[in-house]
Design a protein around this motif. Structure first.
Motif, PDB file in Angstrom:
ATOM      1  N   TRP A 469       0.827  -1.204   0.000  1.00  0.00           N
ATOM      2  CA  TRP A 469       0.000   0.000   0.000  1.00  0.00           C
ATOM      3  C   TRP A 469       0.865   1.260   0.000  1.00  0.00           C
ATOM      4  O   TRP A 469       0.500   2.260  -0.613  1.00  0.00           O
ATOM      5  CB  TRP A 469      -0.932   0.003   1.210  1.00  0.00           C
ATOM      6  CG  TRP A 469      -2.025  -1.006   1.114  1.00  0.00           C
ATOM      7  CD1 TRP A 469      -3.232  -0.867   0.481  1.00  0.00           C
ATOM      8  CD2 TRP A 469      -2.021  -2.325   1.649  1.00  0.00           C
ATOM      9  NE1 TRP A 469      -3.975  -2.014   0.591  1.00  0.00           N
ATOM     10  CE2 TRP A 469      -3.260  -2.932   1.308  1.00  0.00           C
ATOM     11  CE3 TRP A 469      -1.106  -3.059   2.399  1.00  0.00           C
ATOM     12  CZ2 TRP A 469      -3.595  -4.233   1.688  1.00  0.00           C
ATOM     13  CZ3 TRP A 469      -1.433  -4.356   2.780  1.00  0.00           C
ATOM     14  CH2 TRP A 469      -2.653  -4.926   2.423  1.00  0.00           C
ATOM     15  N   SER A 470       2.016   1.224   0.647  1.00  0.00           N
ATOM     16  CA  SER A 470       2.925   2.378   0.614  1.00  0.00           C
ATOM     17  C   SER A 470       3.427   2.628  -0.793  1.00  0.00           C
ATOM     18  O   SER A 470       3.466   3.771  -1.267  1.00  0.00           O
ATOM     19  CB  SER A 470       4.114   2.149   1.561  1.00  0.00           C
ATOM     20  OG  SER A 470       3.733   2.295   2.906  1.00  0.00           O
ATOM     21  N   PHE A 471       3.820   1.571  -1.484  1.00  0.00           N
ATOM     22  CA  PHE A 471       4.313   1.739  -2.849  1.00  0.00           C
ATOM     23  C   PHE A 471       3.191   2.157  -3.795  1.00  0.00           C
ATOM     24  O   PHE A 471       3.426   2.914  -4.739  1.00  0.00           O
ATOM     25  CB  PHE A 471       4.989   0.456  -3.320  1.00  0.00           C
ATOM     26  CG  PHE A 471       6.308   0.209  -2.658  1.00  0.00           C
ATOM     27  CD1 PHE A 471       7.462   0.813  -3.136  1.00  0.00           C
ATOM     28  CD2 PHE A 471       6.402  -0.590  -1.536  1.00  0.00           C
ATOM     29  CE1 PHE A 471       8.688   0.610  -2.513  1.00  0.00           C
ATOM     30  CE2 PHE A 471       7.613  -0.805  -0.898  1.00  0.00           C
ATOM     31  CZ  PHE A 471       8.764  -0.196  -1.388  1.00  0.00           C
ATOM     32  N   ASP A 472       1.975   1.683  -3.540  1.00  0.00           N
ATOM     33  CA  ASP A 472       0.847   2.134  -4.352  1.00  0.00           C
ATOM     34  C   ASP A 472       0.670   3.648  -4.245  1.00  0.00           C
ATOM     35  O   ASP A 472       0.310   4.306  -5.225  1.00  0.00           O
ATOM     36  CB  ASP A 472      -0.447   1.449  -3.895  1.00  0.00           C
ATOM     37  CG  ASP A 472      -0.499  -0.016  -4.295  1.00  0.00           C
ATOM     38  OD1 ASP A 472       0.344  -0.447  -5.106  1.00  0.00           O
ATOM     39  OD2 ASP A 472      -1.389  -0.726  -3.788  1.00  0.00           O
ATOM     40  N   PHE A 473       0.912   4.192  -3.043  1.00  0.00           N
ATOM     41  CA  PHE A 473       0.775   5.633  -2.863  1.00  0.00           C
ATOM     42  C   PHE A 473       1.966   6.395  -3.436  1.00  0.00           C
ATOM     43  O   PHE A 473       1.800   7.391  -4.152  1.00  0.00           O
ATOM     44  CB  PHE A 473       0.616   5.988  -1.381  1.00  0.00           C
ATOM     45  CG  PHE A 473       0.666   7.470  -1.121  1.00  0.00           C
ATOM     46  CD1 PHE A 473      -0.357   8.299  -1.566  1.00  0.00           C
ATOM     47  CD2 PHE A 473       1.749   8.045  -0.469  1.00  0.00           C
ATOM     48  CE1 PHE A 473      -0.303   9.678  -1.358  1.00  0.00           C
ATOM     49  CE2 PHE A 473       1.808   9.415  -0.249  1.00  0.00           C
ATOM     50  CZ  PHE A 473       0.779  10.232  -0.692  1.00  0.00           C
ATOM     51  N   TYR A 474       3.166   5.946  -3.132  1.00  0.00           N
ATOM     52  CA  TYR A 474       4.358   6.707  -3.528  1.00  0.00           C
ATOM     53  C   TYR A 474       4.763   6.492  -4.984  1.00  0.00           C
ATOM     54  O   TYR A 474       5.743   7.082  -5.443  1.00  0.00           O
ATOM     55  CB  TYR A 474       5.527   6.363  -2.601  1.00  0.00           C
ATOM     56  CG  TYR A 474       5.386   6.968  -1.225  1.00  0.00           C
ATOM     57  CD1 TYR A 474       5.465   8.344  -1.053  1.00  0.00           C
ATOM     58  CD2 TYR A 474       5.145   6.184  -0.105  1.00  0.00           C
ATOM     59  CE1 TYR A 474       5.328   8.918   0.207  1.00  0.00           C
ATOM     60  CE2 TYR A 474       5.004   6.748   1.154  1.00  0.00           C
ATOM     61  CZ  TYR A 474       5.096   8.117   1.300  1.00  0.00           C
ATOM     62  OH  TYR A 474       4.948   8.677   2.557  1.00  0.00           O
ATOM     63  N   CYS A 475       4.032   5.665  -5.704  1.00  0.00           N
ATOM     64  CA  CYS A 475       4.351   5.409  -7.107  1.00  0.00           C
ATOM     65  C   CYS A 475       3.159   5.735  -8.011  1.00  0.00           C
ATOM     66  O   CYS A 475       2.023   5.845  -7.558  1.00  0.00           O
ATOM     67  CB  CYS A 475       4.711   3.937  -7.305  1.00  0.00           C
ATOM     68  SG  CYS A 475       6.267   3.428  -6.551  1.00  0.00           S
ATOM     69  N   LEU A 477       1.222   3.793 -10.642  1.00  0.00           N
ATOM     70  CA  LEU A 477       1.070   2.427 -11.143  1.00  0.00           C
ATOM     71  C   LEU A 477       0.796   2.447 -12.644  1.00  0.00           C
ATOM     72  O   LEU A 477      -0.010   3.243 -13.126  1.00  0.00           O
ATOM     73  CB  LEU A 477      -0.057   1.705 -10.416  1.00  0.00           C
ATOM     74  CG  LEU A 477       0.388   0.939  -9.163  1.00  0.00           C
ATOM     75  CD1 LEU A 477       0.750   1.891  -8.043  1.00  0.00           C
ATOM     76  CD2 LEU A 477      -0.685  -0.029  -8.713  1.00  0.00           C
ATOM     77  N   LYS A 478       1.493   1.597 -13.338  1.00  0.00           N
ATOM     78  CA  LYS A 478       1.374   1.535 -14.796  1.00  0.00           C
ATOM     79  C   LYS A 478       1.019   0.109 -15.214  1.00  0.00           C
ATOM     80  O   LYS A 478       1.590  -0.858 -14.685  1.00  0.00           O
ATOM     81  CB  LYS A 478       2.694   1.948 -15.448  1.00  0.00           C
ATOM     82  CG  LYS A 478       2.685   1.883 -16.976  1.00  0.00           C
ATOM     83  CD  LYS A 478       4.098   2.042 -17.524  1.00  0.00           C
ATOM     84  CE  LYS A 478       4.643   3.425 -17.228  1.00  0.00           C
ATOM     85  NZ  LYS A 478       6.042   3.570 -17.709  1.00  0.00           N
ATOM     86  N   ASN A 479       0.096  -0.007 -16.148  1.00  0.00           N
ATOM     87  CA  ASN A 479      -0.202  -1.306 -16.748  1.00  0.00           C
ATOM     88  C   ASN A 479       0.194  -1.260 -18.211  1.00  0.00           C
ATOM     89  O   ASN A 479      -0.304  -0.428 -18.980  1.00  0.00           O
ATOM     90  CB  ASN A 479      -1.690  -1.651 -16.615  1.00  0.00           C
ATOM     91  CG  ASN A 479      -1.984  -3.046 -17.132  1.00  0.00           C
ATOM     92  OD1 ASN A 479      -1.259  -3.979 -16.811  1.00  0.00           O
ATOM     93  ND2 ASN A 479      -3.042  -3.189 -17.916  1.00  0.00           N
ATOM     94  N   THR A 480       1.110  -2.127 -18.605  1.00  0.00           N
ATOM     95  CA  THR A 480       1.565  -2.203 -19.996  1.00  0.00           C
ATOM     96  C   THR A 480       0.940  -3.438 -20.648  1.00  0.00           C
ATOM     97  O   THR A 480       1.109  -4.558 -20.154  1.00  0.00           O
ATOM     98  CB  THR A 480       3.096  -2.299 -20.061  1.00  0.00           C
ATOM     99  OG1 THR A 480       3.658  -1.148 -19.415  1.00  0.00           O
ATOM    100  CG2 THR A 480       3.572  -2.361 -21.502  1.00  0.00           C
ATOM    101  N   VAL A 481       0.213  -3.214 -21.748  1.00  0.00           N
ATOM    102  CA  VAL A 481      -0.482  -4.293 -22.454  1.00  0.00           C
ATOM    103  C   VAL A 481       0.246  -4.549 -23.773  1.00  0.00           C
ATOM    104  O   VAL A 481       0.390  -3.639 -24.588  1.00  0.00           O
ATOM    105  CB  VAL A 481      -1.962  -3.945 -22.728  1.00  0.00           C
ATOM    106  CG1 VAL A 481      -2.682  -5.119 -23.370  1.00  0.00           C
ATOM    107  CG2 VAL A 481      -2.643  -3.515 -21.441  1.00  0.00           C
ATOM    108  N   THR A 482       0.711  -5.784 -23.974  1.00  0.00           N
ATOM    109  CA  THR A 482       1.511  -6.120 -25.136  1.00  0.00           C
ATOM    110  C   THR A 482       0.798  -7.155 -25.999  1.00  0.00           C
ATOM    111  O   THR A 482       0.330  -8.191 -25.497  1.00  0.00           O
ATOM    112  CB  THR A 482       2.883  -6.671 -24.702  1.00  0.00           C
ATOM    113  OG1 THR A 482       3.531  -5.718 -23.853  1.00  0.00           O
ATOM    114  CG2 THR A 482       3.772  -6.951 -25.917  1.00  0.00           C
TER     115      THR A 482
END
Length: 491
Positions: A469-475, A477-482
Motif C-alpha cells: 500500500w505504501s508503494f501504491d501511494f508513492y508510485c 502504477l502503470k499497466n503495460t499491455v503487449t
C-alpha cells in the motif's frame, strides 16, 4: 556549543541548519527549541520559509531522475546502509529525542529507535519483492509496474518524531522518489541527525532534504509547490484541511493520518487483568499517541471491579524525568499542549465529570507534567468524549448490551483504531466486523506489522500505507499491455 550552527544535546552534536541539496543551509531567522523535561531552551533552530521550501523542492526535483533510474538493488543497498547508520547511533538518537520531545529514554532505546532502523530495512526488502503476476487478456499480456512519482513532501508530528518520519521517508525513497522532510517544530533535532546518517550511508545529494520551521510558513509553501507529486501528513484534522486545499490546486495526491478517539471495549467475559493492563497502557508517551484508546467502554456488570483495579494500577505509575529508567510517564511536550489538556479536563469537571484518578497537573513535579487521569460520569455527546485530547486523559462509560457497546464505540467522527477485550471468539468476530476503524486489536494493543495496511476512517485520515500500500501511494502504477505478435526486430 561548538559553533553558532551546532548544538551539544546530551553530549551529541546536532546541526541546527536545514539540509538541502546535500549542504547545510542557514536561515536569516531562527526559532527556539525547548525541552519538555524541564522547559529549558535547547537552542536556536533555522526557521525556514518560502525561499527554503523552493530550494528544497528544486533540489529534490533535480535529484529525482538519477535516483528514480537507480536500480532497485542499489536503492535497497543504500537504505540498508542508512539502517546500519541508525543502529550505530542508536544511543545518540535516543538521548537527543528524549531531550527534545520528553518521551521515555528506555522506550527510545528498546523500541522506537530499533523500529527506525527496521523501517528502512523492511521497505528496502519489500521493494525487491514488489511484483504483480502478469495476466492475459485475449492473448495480450498485462504487466503492472510501480513507477517513481517524483518529489515528495513529508510532514511529520512531534510525538514520535524519527520513527514516524522514517515510516514515510523509507518507502518514499525505496520507491525511487526524492523527499523533502518537514519535521514538527516542537521536536526537530533527530531529523537533522537523520540527514547526517543518510549522507554517510551514501544517499546522493538532494534525494533527502530536511527543512525546519513552522507549518504556517515553510509547510504551507511546500504543500503548495506545483513540482511536488506526493504529500504525506500526520497531524491534526484542521491542518489536514489546509494542506488538502493547497494540494487540490495542483491535484497532488495525499496520504493523511489524522486524529483518533479510539475506544477500548471491555466485555464481561474478558480477562479483567488483561483488560486493565490494556487500559493503563493507553497512558504510554503521556497519552500523546494518536492510536490511544482513550474511551474506555466497560460492561456495567464488571465496571465497578474494573474501575477499582484500574485505579490501583494507574496510581502506581511513576511519573518523572523520562531519562530515569524507573519512570513510566513523562511530561507533556509543550506548554500549549498542556494548557489544551487542562482545558479539556477543567471543562469536563465543570460539566459534571468526576476524576477517579488524577485530574490536573502533578504539583510535586511542576512544569509540564499532567497526572494520568480517568474521568467518569461523562455524556456521550460531551466534548471530552468526542474530541481528541492528546494527553494522559481517559474517560470511562458503561454499556449493558453488545449492540450498545458497538454504537458507543462508533459514535464519534473518528475511526483510527479500536481495541476489544473479550473471552469469546464469536463475540470478537461479531464486534470487530461492526467497528469503524482502520486497525482493530483483540486482547492486545499496538501490535504493528509494516506489511499491514495502516490508516484511518472518517476524520481519522485518507488512504493507507504499509507494505505494498505504501508503494501504491508513492508510485504511479502503470499497466503495460503487449500484443502477442507484431515484432519486426530482434534487439
Amino acid at each position: 556549543m561548538s559553533d553558532r550552527h551546532t548544538l551539544s544535546v546530551a553530549g551529541v552534536e546536532v546541526d541546527t541548519r536545514h539540509w538541502i541539496g546535500g549542504e547545510r543551509i542557514a536561515s536569516a531567522e531562527t526559532f527556539t527549541d525547548h525541552s519538555p523535561i524541564d522547559g529549558s531552551p535547547i537552542g536556536e533552530i533555522a526557521r525556514g520559509g518560502a525561499a527554503e521550501a523552493r530550494a528544497a523542492v528544486a533540489a529534490a526535483k533535480a535529484a529525482f531522475p538519477a535516483w528514480a533510474a537507480t536500480p532497485r538493488t542499489e536503492r535497497a543497498r543504500i537504505l540498508h546502509a542508512v539502517a546500519d547508520g541508525v543502529d550505530k547511533r542508536l544511543e545518540d538518537l535516543a538521548q537527543v529525542e528524549t531531550r527534545d520531545n520528553g518521551a521515555l529514554l528506555r522506550s527510545h532505546r528498546r523500541g522506537v529507535m530499533p523500529r527506525v532502523a527496521h523501517n528502512f530495512r523492511f521497505f528496502a526488502d519489500w521493494l525487491l519483492t514488489l511484483d504483480h503476476e502478469d495476466f492475459d487478456t485475449r492473448g495480450h499480456t498485462n504487466h503492472v509496474s510501480w513507477d517513481p512519482a517524483g518529489p515528495c513532501v513529508l510532514i511529520t508530528p512531534w510525538n514520535a518524531p524519527l520513527m514516524l518520519a522514517t515510516w514515510k521517508v523509507a518507502p518514499a525513497l525505496a520507491a525511487g522518489n526524492t523527499v523533502v522532510l518537514k519535521p514538527a517544530e516542537w521536536s526537530p533535532l533527530t531529523a537533522s541527525l537523520l540527514a547526517d546518517i543518510a549522507a554517510e550511508a551514501g544517499l546522493p545529494a538532494g534525494v533527502l532534504n530536511v527543512v525546519q520551521g513552522h507549518g504556517s510558513e515553510v509547510g504551507a509553501a511546500l504543500v503548495a509547490d506545483p513540482d511536488v507529486r506526493r504529500i504525506s501528513f500526520t497531524g491534526s484534522v484542521p491542518t489536514a484541511r489546509r494542506i488538502a486545499e493547497a494540494a487540490a490546486a495542483n491535484l497532488t495526491p495525499l496520504s493523511l493520518e489524522l486524529g483518533g478517539k479510539s475506544p477500548l471495549l471491555v466485555f464481561a467475559d474478558a480477562d479483567l487483568d488483561l483488560a486493565v493492563d490494556l487500559a493503563v497502557e493507553q497512558y504510554d508517551n503521556a497519552g500523546q499517541v494518536c492510536l490511544a484508546a482513550t474511551r474506555l467502554l466497560v460492561d456495567s456488570t464488571v465496571a465497578a471491579e474494573f474501575t477499582e483495579r484500574f485505579r490501583t494500577r494507574a496510581l502506581a505509575l511513576r511519573q518523572g524525568d523520562p531519562r530515569d529508567e524507573a519512570t513510566d510517564l513523562g511530561p507533556t511536550i509543550h506548554p500549549r499542549q498542556l494548557e489544551k489538556v487542562e482545558g479539556f479536563v477543567r471543562r469536563a469537571v465543570t460539566a459534571g465529570a468526576r476524576a477517579v484518578v488524577g485530574g490536573g497537573r502533578n504539583e510535586e513535579l511542576g512544569g509540564l507534567y499532567h497526572r494520568p487521569t480517568l474521568l467518569t460520569d461523562v455524556a456521550q455527546d460531551s466534548e471530552i468524549v468526542q474530541e481528541e485530547i492528546f494527553g494522559p486523559v481517559l474517560t470511562l462509560q458503561t454499556f449493558d448490551t453488545e449492540a450498545e457497546a458497538v454504537a458507543l464505540a462508533n459514535d464519534t467522527r473518528f475511526g483510527l483504531a479500536a481495541t476489544v477485550a473479550t473471552g469469546s471468539h464469536e463475540r470478537a468476530e461479531r464486534v470487530t466486523a461492526q467497528l469503524v476503524a482502520g486497525t482493530v486489536w483483540v486482547n492486545c494493543f499496538f501490535v504493528r506489522d509494516l506489511q499491514a495496511p495502516f490508516g484511518g476512517a472518517r476524520h481519522s485520515g485518507v488512504g493507507r500505507e504499509g507494505g505494498t500500500w505504501s508503494f501504491d501511494f508513492y508510485c504511479d502504477l502503470k499497466n503495460t499491455v503487449t500484443a502477442p505478435k507484431g515484432w519486426t526486430d530482434h534487439g
